[in-house]
Design a protein around this motif. Structure first.
Motif, short mmCIF file in Angstrom:
data_model
loop_
_atom_site.label_atom_id
_atom_site.label_comp_id
_atom_site.label_asym_id
_atom_site.label_seq_id
_atom_site.Cartn_x
_atom_site.Cartn_y
_atom_site.Cartn_z
N UNK A 61 0.85 -1.18 0.00
CA UNK A 61 0.00 0.00 0.00
C UNK A 61 0.88 1.23 0.00
N UNK A 62 0.35 2.31 -0.50
CA UNK A 62 1.08 3.56 -0.47
C UNK A 62 1.03 4.11 0.95
N UNK A 63 2.19 4.40 1.50
CA UNK A 63 2.28 4.92 2.86
C UNK A 63 2.16 6.43 2.79
N UNK A 64 1.20 6.96 3.53
CA UNK A 64 0.95 8.40 3.50
C UNK A 64 1.30 9.02 4.84
N UNK A 65 2.40 8.58 5.43
CA UNK A 65 2.85 9.16 6.69
C UNK A 65 4.37 9.19 6.71
N UNK A 66 4.89 10.01 7.62
CA UNK A 66 6.32 10.15 7.74
C UNK A 66 6.64 10.32 9.22
N UNK A 67 7.43 9.42 9.77
CA UNK A 67 7.74 9.45 11.20
C UNK A 67 8.50 10.71 11.57
N UNK A 68 9.39 11.18 10.72
CA UNK A 68 10.16 12.38 11.03
C UNK A 68 9.27 13.61 11.13
N UNK A 69 8.31 13.73 10.23
CA UNK A 69 7.40 14.87 10.27
C UNK A 69 6.50 14.79 11.50
N UNK A 70 5.99 13.61 11.81
CA UNK A 70 5.14 13.45 13.00
C UNK A 70 5.91 13.76 14.27
N UNK A 71 7.18 13.35 14.32
CA UNK A 71 8.01 13.64 15.48
C UNK A 71 8.26 15.14 15.63
N UNK A 72 8.51 15.81 14.53
CA UNK A 72 8.75 17.25 14.58
C UNK A 72 7.50 17.99 15.05
N UNK A 73 6.35 17.61 14.56
CA UNK A 73 5.10 18.26 14.97
C UNK A 73 4.85 18.03 16.46
#
Length: 101
Positions: A61-73
Motif C-alpha cells: 500500500x502507499x504509505x501516507x505518513x512520515x515518522x520524522x514529520x510526525x516527530x517534529x510536529x
C-alpha cells in the motif's frame, strides 16, 4: 532427535523450507549432508505449505505518513504546551486544561 540426510544440492530448498537444519556439510559439487533437528511435525508443515498461498504484492500500500514529520510536529506541540503545563493556576490532564484540580 537429529537426523542425517544426504541430498542433491538442487533439492536443498525443499529441506530448508520444511526443516530445522543444524548444519550443512558439502560432500562434492552435487551432494551435501544435512543434519536435521526433528522437533516439528512434518505433516503439519506440509499441510501449511500446501494450504498457504499468499500473494505478497496484494499487501503493498502507499504509505501516507512520515515518522520524522510526525516527530517534529509533536516536539513543537510539546514546546508550545510547556508554559501551560507549568502554570500553577491550571491543571493539565493530558488532553484538556482545567482551572479546578
Amino acid at each position: 532427535m537429529i537426523e542425517t540426510v544426504t541430498i542433491n544440492k538442487s533439492d536443498i530448498f525443499n529441506y530448508v523450507s520444511t526443516n530445522v537444519i543444524k548444519s550443512i556439510i558439502d560432500i562434492d559439487d552435487k551432494l551435501c549432508t544435512l543434519l536435521l533437528i526433528k522437533m516439528i511435525n512434518q505433516d503439519l508443515i506440509q499441510t501449511l505449505k500446501i494450504s498457504l498461498n499468499v500473494n505478497i504484492s496484494d499487501f503493498q500500500q502507499v504509505i501516507k505518513s512520515n515518522v520524522a514529520i510526525a516527530s517534529a510536529i509533536t516536539s513543537i506541540a510539546r514546546i508550545h504546551m510547556r508554559p501551560f503545563k507549568i502554570h500553577l493556576a491550571t491543571k493539565y490532564t493530558g488532553s484538556i486544561f482545567t482551572s479546578v484540580p
